[in-house]
Design a protein around this motif. Structure first.
Motif, mmCIF file in Angstrom:
data_model
loop_
_atom_site.group_PDB
_atom_site.id
_atom_site.type_symbol
_atom_site.label_atom_id
_atom_site.label_comp_id
_atom_site.label_asym_id
_atom_site.label_seq_id
_atom_site.Cartn_x
_atom_site.Cartn_y
_atom_site.Cartn_z
ATOM 1 N N ALA A 1 14.724 -57.767 -81.433
ATOM 2 C CA ALA A 1 15.747 -57.379 -80.464
ATOM 3 C C ALA A 1 15.138 -56.439 -79.427
ATOM 4 O O ALA A 1 14.124 -55.787 -79.674
ATOM 5 C CB ALA A 1 16.905 -56.692 -81.177
ATOM 6 N N ASP A 2 15.780 -56.365 -78.265
ATOM 7 C CA ASP A 2 15.271 -55.482 -77.210
ATOM 8 C C ASP A 2 15.163 -54.040 -77.686
ATOM 9 O O ASP A 2 14.226 -53.324 -77.317
ATOM 10 C CB ASP A 2 16.182 -55.550 -75.981
ATOM 11 C CG ASP A 2 15.834 -56.722 -75.080
ATOM 12 O OD1 ASP A 2 15.033 -57.581 -75.512
ATOM 13 O OD2 ASP A 2 16.366 -56.779 -73.948
ATOM 14 N N SER A 3 16.129 -53.597 -78.495
ATOM 15 C CA SER A 3 16.093 -52.210 -78.974
ATOM 16 C C SER A 3 14.850 -51.950 -79.821
ATOM 17 O O SER A 3 14.255 -50.869 -79.747
ATOM 18 C CB SER A 3 17.355 -51.906 -79.795
ATOM 19 O OG SER A 3 17.457 -52.781 -80.918
ATOM 20 N N GLU A 4 14.432 -52.947 -80.633
ATOM 21 C CA GLU A 4 13.223 -52.796 -81.436
ATOM 22 C C GLU A 4 11.974 -52.808 -80.562
ATOM 23 O O GLU A 4 11.044 -52.033 -80.778
ATOM 24 C CB GLU A 4 13.130 -53.906 -82.483
ATOM 25 C CG GLU A 4 14.129 -53.770 -83.622
ATOM 26 C CD GLU A 4 13.897 -54.818 -84.693
ATOM 27 O OE1 GLU A 4 13.150 -55.800 -84.418
ATOM 28 O OE2 GLU A 4 14.454 -54.678 -85.789
ATOM 29 N N ILE A 5 11.954 -53.694 -79.564
ATOM 30 C CA ILE A 5 10.810 -53.760 -78.661
ATOM 31 C C ILE A 5 10.645 -52.450 -77.909
ATOM 32 O O ILE A 5 9.542 -51.910 -77.782
ATOM 33 C CB ILE A 5 10.967 -54.937 -77.677
ATOM 34 C CG1 ILE A 5 10.907 -56.267 -78.430
ATOM 35 C CG2 ILE A 5 9.890 -54.894 -76.591
ATOM 36 C CD1 ILE A 5 11.166 -57.482 -77.555
ATOM 37 N N VAL A 6 11.750 -51.922 -77.407
ATOM 38 C CA VAL A 6 11.702 -50.655 -76.672
ATOM 39 C C VAL A 6 11.211 -49.532 -77.576
ATOM 40 O O VAL A 6 10.358 -48.713 -77.175
ATOM 41 C CB VAL A 6 13.094 -50.317 -76.083
ATOM 42 C CG1 VAL A 6 13.137 -48.871 -75.593
ATOM 43 C CG2 VAL A 6 13.433 -51.267 -74.945
ATOM 44 N N MET A 7 11.709 -49.458 -78.826
ATOM 45 C CA MET A 7 11.268 -48.422 -79.737
ATOM 46 C C MET A 7 9.789 -48.575 -80.082
ATOM 47 O O MET A 7 9.040 -47.593 -80.143
ATOM 48 C CB MET A 7 12.111 -48.450 -81.010
ATOM 49 C CG MET A 7 11.671 -47.432 -82.073
ATOM 50 S SD MET A 7 11.625 -45.707 -81.477
ATOM 51 C CE MET A 7 13.371 -45.327 -81.413
ATOM 52 N N ASP A 8 9.331 -49.807 -80.283
ATOM 53 C CA ASP A 8 7.922 -50.041 -80.592
ATOM 54 C C ASP A 8 7.029 -49.624 -79.431
ATOM 55 O O ASP A 8 5.968 -49.021 -79.627
ATOM 56 C CB ASP A 8 7.686 -51.517 -80.924
ATOM 57 C CG ASP A 8 8.305 -51.917 -82.261
ATOM 58 O OD1 ASP A 8 8.746 -51.019 -82.986
ATOM 59 O OD2 ASP A 8 8.347 -53.126 -82.558
ATOM 60 N N LEU A 9 7.432 -49.945 -78.222
ATOM 61 C CA LEU A 9 6.670 -49.539 -77.045
ATOM 62 C C LEU A 9 6.659 -48.023 -76.894
ATOM 63 O O LEU A 9 5.623 -47.415 -76.591
ATOM 64 C CB LEU A 9 7.258 -50.183 -75.784
ATOM 65 C CG LEU A 9 7.107 -51.702 -75.662
ATOM 66 C CD1 LEU A 9 7.926 -52.215 -74.479
ATOM 67 C CD2 LEU A 9 5.645 -52.102 -75.507
ATOM 68 N N PHE A 10 7.815 -47.415 -77.122
ATOM 69 C CA PHE A 10 7.943 -45.959 -77.030
ATOM 70 C C PHE A 10 6.997 -45.263 -77.999
ATOM 71 O O PHE A 10 6.233 -44.365 -77.628
ATOM 72 C CB PHE A 10 9.397 -45.572 -77.311
ATOM 73 C CG PHE A 10 9.637 -44.102 -77.517
ATOM 74 C CD1 PHE A 10 9.549 -43.206 -76.457
ATOM 75 C CD2 PHE A 10 9.954 -43.604 -78.773
ATOM 76 C CE1 PHE A 10 9.780 -41.851 -76.643
ATOM 77 C CE2 PHE A 10 10.187 -42.254 -78.969
ATOM 78 C CZ PHE A 10 10.096 -41.374 -77.907
ATOM 79 N N MET A 11 7.027 -45.685 -79.273
ATOM 80 C CA MET A 11 6.189 -45.058 -80.291
ATOM 81 C C MET A 11 4.712 -45.308 -80.029
ATOM 82 O O MET A 11 3.883 -44.398 -80.143
ATOM 83 C CB MET A 11 6.572 -45.592 -81.672
ATOM 84 C CG MET A 11 7.988 -45.261 -82.098
ATOM 85 S SD MET A 11 8.202 -43.496 -82.406
ATOM 86 C CE MET A 11 7.217 -43.315 -83.884
ATOM 87 N N THR A 12 4.373 -46.541 -79.682
ATOM 88 C CA THR A 12 2.970 -46.886 -79.444
ATOM 89 C C THR A 12 2.392 -46.088 -78.291
ATOM 90 O O THR A 12 1.305 -45.496 -78.391
ATOM 91 C CB THR A 12 2.832 -48.391 -79.155
ATOM 92 O OG1 THR A 12 3.319 -49.130 -80.268
ATOM 93 C CG2 THR A 12 1.379 -48.761 -78.911
ATOM 94 N N MET A 13 3.103 -46.073 -77.185
ATOM 95 C CA MET A 13 2.593 -45.377 -76.010
ATOM 96 C C MET A 13 2.472 -43.884 -76.249
ATOM 97 O O MET A 13 1.476 -43.255 -75.874
ATOM 98 C CB MET A 13 3.500 -45.664 -74.812
ATOM 99 C CG MET A 13 3.425 -47.104 -74.344
ATOM 100 S SD MET A 13 4.637 -47.508 -73.058
ATOM 101 C CE MET A 13 4.055 -46.473 -71.724
ATOM 102 N N MET A 14 3.465 -43.296 -76.900
ATOM 103 C CA MET A 14 3.441 -41.854 -77.122
ATOM 104 C C MET A 14 2.302 -41.441 -78.037
ATOM 105 O O MET A 14 1.548 -40.504 -77.744
ATOM 106 C CB MET A 14 4.779 -41.390 -77.704
ATOM 107 C CG MET A 14 4.827 -39.886 -77.982
ATOM 108 S SD MET A 14 6.501 -39.312 -78.346
ATOM 109 C CE MET A 14 6.910 -40.309 -79.783
#
Length: 468
Positions: free
Chosen positions: A264-277
């Motif tokens: 889901a988009d919410s999971e993709i956004v969270m994965d990107l957020f965590m990875t980038m940070m």
């Protein structure tokens, strides 16, 4: 008298039952020696805070109890290991420890990559598949271009003091954005805004291991505002990428890979957020410490400069960088001496045994890799920066040195990619500049999720008079 005896026995039994019920240390699931919980609610969190950091706490308890010990976080007994032999026995463990990382859940929510359930595990596995030969080439091209832009800036700063952490963090976050979602910046203000919001979130996440008190409302508000800003920014990137997908597989980024999954988009956004940070802080801090150690060790810098100058600009590729043996030694010693990553956490996925102690299934296991990397038994004069420790004839066997975690060398290409990026960056810098440390500085490490200096580090960068 009999009534008193009956009452006394009843009171003692009741007291014992109450202690067993209230204090998890009385229900110790293993026979491993370690600390009893100092609080029924927080376990040994107060002891961790008094030590200054989880890393410093682990150093203290391993000195007291040896290479295998235990402590408590809330109602969970955590087993901590600090020896290559014990790490080897844990090689089959692949699950992140949801019990340890539950400390972050109030801030990050249950969809975080820290989630230890099967969903989180499968999402982490997908990340390892997103990196292949083509994607590594893409990453290398991006970091090379950003480094060249930095060198152009340094070329007009020959008489100025350069803030290392500021510049390395800016480079790292710019690389992370370009290599993860493909966004570009119109000016430096965009980089500054992103970093400010990532740092706000990073600061509060780290406080989960450093503060018993409930966060003040203004801190929570600041975290939520920063998180909402970043999530909206990443959601916009996801939407844009869906509408304009990448045509060439050679130019695919992490966001493209995630969009091909059923997440889901919410999971993709969270994965990107965590990875980038997390990846931007790891690479930025690695580069910061690398420049610091080179600026303070003239002989090491001279030797490494001679090695990197054997390559031309066109030859600075991942394949050719593998030939630079001393560069790898310097990176390894930077990781070890700075204790960049201090620990990693897993879950015991089966009933097992360590050194005669039974370890029940689902027991949280913590690998004190920072303790091991500073252990004098394996590293004489452990606080001394000496890349010769990693010369081929002195190389440590087994799991004595783990720059990320026990899977970091081969099983975690996303993190190992930091070595490729750092190699490209430092090769380009040393081919052009001679680094020096501005006098009068005392640099002290701060052990958070990634080790950073307590204050800005200032260096000078003088152009070489001749290029070989």
């Amino acid at each position: 008298m009999l009534d008193f005896v009956i009452f006394a026995v009843f009171f003692v039994v009741t007291l014992i039952i109450s202690i067993i019920y209230l204090y998890p240390g009385s229900r110790r699931p293993t026979t491993i020696l370690g600390l009893e919980p100092s609080s029924k609610q927080d376990g040994n969190l107060a002891d961790i805070i008094r030590s200054g950091s989880l890393h410093e706490f682990l150093i203290n308890i391993h000195k007291q109890y040896g290479s295998i010990t235990s402590f408590w976080m809330s109602n969970y007994q955590i087993i901590s290991l600090a020896s290559p032999e014990l790490f080897k026995n844990q090689k089959k463990i692949v699950d992140r420890s949801s019990e340890v990382y539950l400390l972050f859940e109030p801030l990050l929510g249950s969809e975080s990559l820290f989630n230890g359930d099967e969903s989180g595990k499968q999402r982490r596995i997908k990340f390892t598949k997103s990196l292949n030969e083509n994607s590594i080439k893409t990453h290398s091209t991006i970091i090379a271009k950003i480094t060249d832009e930095l060198l152009t800036k340094w070329s007009v700063m020959s008489d100025q003091h350069i803030p290392v952490e500021e510049h390395m963090m800016a480079l790292a976050i710019k690389y992370q954005v370009l290599s993860t979602i493909g966004d570009t910046f119109k000016d430096n203000m965009g980089i500054f805004t992103l970093r400010r919001n990532f740092d706000t979130c990073w600061y509060e996440i780290q406080r989960c291991l450093q503060d018993l008190a409930e966060p003040e409302s203004h801190r929570i508000q600041a975290f939520k505002e920063a998180q909402n800003f970043l999530e909206k920014y990443l959601q916009d990137a996801v939407t844009k990428r869906r509408d304009q997908p990448t045509v060439s597989p050679e130019n695919s980024l992490l966001i493209d890979f995630l969009l091909k999954t059923d997440a889901a988009d919410s999971e993709i956004v969270m994965d990107l957020f965590m990875t980038m940070m997390f990846d931007f802080h790891t690479l930025g801090c690695l580069l910061t410490w690398l420049l610091y150690f080179l600026a303070t060790h003239s002989d090491v810098q001279t030797k490494l400069t001679k090695e990197v100058q054997t390559l031309t600009d066109d030859e600075i590729t991942p394949e050719n960088l593998k030939k630079l043996k001393y560069l790898k030694q310097v990176l390894d010693e930077t990781h070890r001496c700075a204790v960049l990553i201090q620990w990693s956490a897993y879950t015991q996925s089966f009933d097992g045994e360590l050194e005669g102690h039974k370890i029940p299934k689902n027991t949280p296991i913590l690998h004190a890799i920072g303790v091991l990397m500073q252990e004098e038994q394996y590293w004489p004069l452990p606080t001394q920066f000496d890349p010769e420790r990693f010369a081929e004839d002195k190389a440590k066997s087994g799991l004595v040195f783990q720059p990320f975690d026990i899977y970091g060398k081969n099983g975690d290409p996303k993190r190992a990619l930091n070595y490729v990026c750092a190699s490209i960056c430092i090769t380009k810098i040393l081919r052009m500049f001679r680094l020096g440390l501005v006098k009068g500085q005392v640099v002290t490490p701060v052990y958070g999720l990634v080790t950073k200096p307590d204050d800005e580090i200032w260096i000078t960068a003088q152009k070489h008079t001749k290029q070989s």
